[in-house]
Motif scaffolding. Structure first.
Motif, PDB file in Angstrom:
ATOM      1  N   ARG A   1     -54.367 -74.031  25.229  1.00 53.97           N
ATOM      2  CA  ARG A   1     -55.627 -73.412  25.464  1.00 53.97           C
ATOM      3  C   ARG A   1     -55.749 -72.416  26.685  1.00 53.97           C
ATOM      4  O   ARG A   1     -56.547 -71.253  26.681  1.00 53.97           O
ATOM      5  N   GLY A   2     -54.892 -72.551  27.609  1.00 53.87           N
ATOM      6  CA  GLY A   2     -54.893 -71.534  28.695  1.00 53.87           C
ATOM      7  C   GLY A   2     -54.244 -70.036  28.200  1.00 53.87           C
ATOM      8  O   GLY A   2     -54.652 -69.295  28.530  1.00 53.87           O
ATOM      9  N   GLN A   3     -53.081 -70.363  27.315  1.00 54.16           N
ATOM     10  CA  GLN A   3     -52.505 -69.061  27.022  1.00 54.16           C
ATOM     11  C   GLN A   3     -53.371 -68.540  26.005  1.00 54.16           C
ATOM     12  O   GLN A   3     -53.618 -67.296  26.082  1.00 54.16           O
ATOM     13  N   ALA A   4     -54.295 -68.990  25.201  1.00 52.57           N
ATOM     14  CA  ALA A   4     -55.431 -68.396  24.504  1.00 52.57           C
ATOM     15  C   ALA A   4     -56.252 -67.617  24.969  1.00 52.57           C
ATOM     16  O   ALA A   4     -56.687 -66.443  24.709  1.00 52.57           O
ATOM     17  N   ALA A   5     -56.689 -68.421  26.111  1.00 57.48           N
ATOM     18  CA  ALA A   5     -57.832 -67.753  26.924  1.00 57.48           C
ATOM     19  C   ALA A   5     -57.335 -66.448  27.578  1.00 57.48           C
ATOM     20  O   ALA A   5     -57.911 -65.514  27.840  1.00 57.48           O
ATOM     21  N   ALA A   6     -56.067 -66.453  28.105  1.00 60.95           N
ATOM     22  CA  ALA A   6     -55.396 -65.315  28.690  1.00 60.95           C
ATOM     23  C   ALA A   6     -55.091 -63.980  27.721  1.00 60.95           C
ATOM     24  O   ALA A   6     -55.576 -63.012  27.984  1.00 60.95           O
ATOM     25  N   GLU A   7     -54.699 -64.409  26.585  1.00 61.45           N
ATOM     26  CA  GLU A   7     -54.690 -63.565  25.300  1.00 61.45           C
ATOM     27  C   GLU A   7     -56.131 -62.939  25.110  1.00 61.45           C
ATOM     28  O   GLU A   7     -56.158 -61.528  24.869  1.00 61.45           O
ATOM     29  N   LEU A   8     -57.027 -63.731  25.178  1.00 63.07           N
ATOM     30  CA  LEU A   8     -58.471 -63.230  24.867  1.00 63.07           C
ATOM     31  C   LEU A   8     -58.999 -62.243  25.754  1.00 63.07           C
ATOM     32  O   LEU A   8     -59.427 -61.187  25.554  1.00 63.07           O
TER      33      LEU A   8
END
Length: 115
Positions: free
Chosen positions: A84-91
């Motif tokens: 989830r943290g990685q997806a938030a950073a990519e967003l």
């Protein structure tokens, strides 16, 4: 005369076995009564860490029957949190837009591919 008594004894024995049955439907017995076996299982697989009950212990609703290791579940939760943290950073990167350096690099790659 003894030979004639044998058939008579057999017939009387058969008639004695055919007498009326008792009409009382109650069963009277003495002995030890055992409860029905109950099989329990966990919803998820895991290692059994604690089983405080012994056979024959009384159990009430809410009593601890067994404690299961949660290591596997904790690892899955940490992995999901990291994803989830990685997806938030990519967003955040996509919402911020491309940098000028990234655009220039992509244009150079396109020109190199076309040549």
């Amino acid at each position: 005369m003894k030979r004639s008594l044998y058939p008579l004894v057999i017939v009387l024995s058969a008639l004695a076995g055919c007498r009326a049955q008792a009409t009382n439907a109650n069963i009277v017995a003495a002995g030890h009564v055992e409860a029905t076996d109950i099989h329990i299982s966990a919803k998820v697989a895991g290692r059994l860490m604690e089983a405080p009950l012994k056979e024959g212990d009384l159990v009430k609703a809410g009593d601890l029957i067994a404690r299961q290791s949660t290591t596997d579940v904790e690892i899955l939760v940490r992995q999901a949190t990291a994803d989830r943290g990685q997806a938030a950073a990519e967003l955040r990167l996509r919402l911020a837009g491309a940098r000028k350096e990234d655009i220039a690099e992509m244009e150079a790659q396109i020109r190199a591919t076309e040549a």
